[in-house]
Motif scaffolding. Structure first.
Motif, PDB file in Angstrom:
ATOM      1  N   TYR A   1       1.827   0.454 -14.512  1.00 20.45           N
ATOM      2  CA  TYR A   1       0.663  -0.336 -14.943  1.00 20.45           C
ATOM      3  C   TYR A   1       0.726  -0.524 -16.462  1.00 20.45           C
ATOM      4  O   TYR A   1       1.264   0.349 -17.169  1.00 20.45           O
TER       5      TYR A   1
ATOM      6  N   ASN B   1       7.891   2.578  -2.920  1.00 18.53           N
ATOM      7  CA  ASN B   1       6.681   2.593  -2.088  1.00 18.53           C
ATOM      8  C   ASN B   1       5.671   1.529  -2.499  1.00 18.53           C
ATOM      9  O   ASN B   1       4.951   0.997  -1.659  1.00 18.53           O
ATOM     10  N   GLN B   2       5.607   1.217  -3.787  1.00 17.72           N
ATOM     11  CA  GLN B   2       4.550   0.291  -4.223  1.00 17.72           C
ATOM     12  C   GLN B   2       4.664  -1.075  -3.563  1.00 17.72           C
ATOM     13  O   GLN B   2       3.672  -1.771  -3.398  1.00 17.72           O
ATOM     14  N   SER B   3       5.867  -1.464  -3.157  1.00 16.54           N
ATOM     15  CA  SER B   3       5.983  -2.767  -2.487  1.00 16.54           C
ATOM     16  C   SER B   3       6.119  -2.640  -0.971  1.00 16.54           C
ATOM     17  O   SER B   3       6.278  -3.635  -0.270  1.00 16.54           O
TER      18      SER B   3
ATOM     19  N   LYS C   1       0.533  -0.631  -7.524  1.00 16.88           N
ATOM     20  CA  LYS C   1       1.650  -0.171  -8.362  1.00 16.88           C
ATOM     21  C   LYS C   1       1.580   1.338  -8.497  1.00 16.88           C
ATOM     22  O   LYS C   1       0.490   1.907  -8.498  1.00 16.88           O
ATOM     23  N   ALA C   2       2.746   1.939  -8.688  1.00 19.62           N
ATOM     24  CA  ALA C   2       2.750   3.353  -9.090  1.00 19.62           C
ATOM     25  C   ALA C   2       2.224   3.407 -10.526  1.00 19.62           C
ATOM     26  O   ALA C   2       2.398   2.464 -11.299  1.00 19.62           O
TER      27      ALA C   2
ATOM     28  N   HIS D   1       2.251   8.659  -8.237  1.00 27.34           N
ATOM     29  CA  HIS D   1       1.548   7.827  -7.247  1.00 27.34           C
ATOM     30  C   HIS D   1       0.162   8.408  -6.983  1.00 27.34           C
ATOM     31  O   HIS D   1       0.013   9.371  -6.234  1.00 27.34           O
TER      32      HIS D   1
ATOM     33  N   TYR E   1      -1.502   2.293  -3.804  1.00 30.10           N
ATOM     34  CA  TYR E   1      -2.080   1.348  -4.733  1.00 30.10           C
ATOM     35  C   TYR E   1      -1.027   0.300  -5.024  1.00 30.10           C
ATOM     36  O   TYR E   1       0.158   0.562  -4.799  1.00 30.10           O
TER      37      TYR E   1
ATOM     38  N   ALA F   1       8.406   6.396  -5.789  1.00 31.79           N
ATOM     39  CA  ALA F   1       7.094   5.773  -6.028  1.00 31.79           C
ATOM     40  C   ALA F   1       7.260   4.276  -6.259  1.00 31.79           C
ATOM     41  O   ALA F   1       6.450   3.468  -5.799  1.00 31.79           O
ATOM     42  N   TYR F   2       8.329   3.901  -6.944  1.00 30.83           N
ATOM     43  CA  TYR F   2       8.557   2.479  -7.230  1.00 30.83           C
ATOM     44  C   TYR F   2       8.820   1.700  -5.936  1.00 30.83           C
ATOM     45  O   TYR F   2       8.268   0.621  -5.724  1.00 30.83           O
TER      46      TYR F   2
END
Ligand SMILES: *Cc1c(COP(=O)(O)O)cnc(C)c1O
Length: 366
Positions: free
Chosen positions: A316, A335-337, A311-312, A84, A309, A332-333
């Motif tokens: 990308y 958290n991205q949403s 996406k982690a 992240h 951001y 991290a996955y």
């Protein structure tokens, strides 16, 4: 009321006479590239961080790249870093010839999960790049212990964490080198691109400075790159640097106010600060599983928010070649949403903070 995400003009107005005079001086002297303003800033920044050398360069991304070249990264060398971050941290590993190895983040601090670093180490691992994301230091004690045990170098990515401390020690002083960005929106920002690296290693500083300036002035002892801090940016940074501590305190006060006004809302997670860390709140990032609806609700109320951001990094397209799945980096996955950055900058008014908080509260109470 409108609340921008950051307001660089508001800060300019607080220091306008000094900034205008500094810009005029650079133009009068024609000291556009390198020169006395750059030299003064390099010295002042090294002193502020508490290291021997600062080598300025064009931006924070170049700083990471230059240090890795200086450390002699070889094809196939693996560098472990967080899943992240901003892509500068990892694109430079690839560009310097290395291989990116991602590690998940810890759920509390958004920084690299130190409990997982050792499981990523292979015979090809050469270094670790911890990122003090959002302004909160990583657990540098653990990172350095792992690095010592496995003989790895550490480059701290300090782009978001000017003046932050871990156990009272300033970040940027733990690893072999550390890199800073002075992008306009960073905690210390120029009026264009600017960056720098710091290190206590005389040889590394000398190599990086030569490499960033075409491999040497007069005598090109190698092929380098062109990555320079220009005189205008240096002069602006020299004006802003004496204000940095006060601005950092102001950021902390904004965060404390948000913490107070947003406490106790079910379904909302406020930023957490681990023990012994001084967070400098480059960003104030909240978490909720109703993130997209909250972002829209705030946008409709004139409040700008950002996803830092969306996406982690492993998810990308740039990293699809690594073939990672969500379960490789579950924190991290998730958290991205869930993450949402609220407006924070030293000049934000208490009325604006209260307005943002009231809109967030209204959303969760509806
Ligand atoms: C901003 C940033 C950089 C790069 O800085 P630039 O000056 O924009 O090149 C690197 N790492 C992180 C974590 C950043 O936030």
């Amino acid at each position: 009321m409108k609340v921008p995400f950051v307001d660089l003009h508001a800060q300019y107005l607080t220091i306008k006479p000094e900034i205008d005079a500094a810009i005029a001086a650079v133009i009068t002297e024609s000291s556009y590239i390198r020169g006395p303003h750059m030299e003064a800033f390099e010295q002042a920044w090294a002193k502020t961080v508490g290291v021997k050398h600062c080598v300025s360069c064009a931006n924070g991304t170049d700083a990471i790249y230059i240090v890795m070249r200086g450390l002699g990264l070889k094809p196939g060398d693996e560098v472990i870093t967080t899943a992240h971050s901003w892509i500068s941290t990892t694109e430079t590993i690839t560009q310097a010839g290395g291989k990116v190895v991602f590690c998940d983040t810890d759920d509390e601090t958004f920084t690299i999960d130190v409990a997982q670093i050792e499981s990523k180490i292979t015979p090809r691992t050469v270094g670790i790049i911890p990122v003090h994301l959002y302004g909160q230091p990583c657990n540098m004690e653990a990172v350095m212990a792992i690095a010592r045990k496995h003989k790895l170098w550490v480059i701290e990515d300090c782009a978001q964490a000017h003046l932050a401390c871990f156990k009272g020690q300033q970040i940027g002083t733990f690893g072999k080198a550390a890199t800073f960005s002075f992008y306009p929106g960073k905690n210390l920002g120029a009026y264009g691109d600017a960056g720098g690296l710091v290190t206590n290693d005389d040889q590394l500083a000398d190599w990086c400075s030569t490499y960033a300036r075409h491999g040497g002035k007069g005598e090109h002892i190698m092929e380098g790159i062109n990555s320079r801090l220009d005189g205008l940016q240096a002069a602006i940074l020299n004006v802003k640097l004496p204000h940095l501590r006060k601005w950092t305190e102001a950021r902390r006060a904004v965060a404390a106010r948000y913490n107070e006004l947003l406490a106790g809302l079910p379904g909302l997670r406020l930023p957490q600060v681990a023990a012994d860390r001084d967070h400098v709140y480059h960003l104030y990032v909240i978490r909720t599983d109703r993130r997209d609806a909250l972002k829209k609700h705030l946008g409709d109320a004139g409040i700008s928010t950002v996803l830092n951001y969306p996406k982690a990094l492993p998810f990308y397209p740039a990293y699809s070649y690594l073939g990672h799945k969500p379960e490789d980096f579950p924190v991290a996955y998730a958290n991205q949403s869930h993450i949402l950055s609220l407006p924070i900058y030293p000049e934000i008014t208490d009325a604006m903070i209260s307005y943002v908080a009231s809109k967030v509260r209204a959303f969760f109470k509806a």
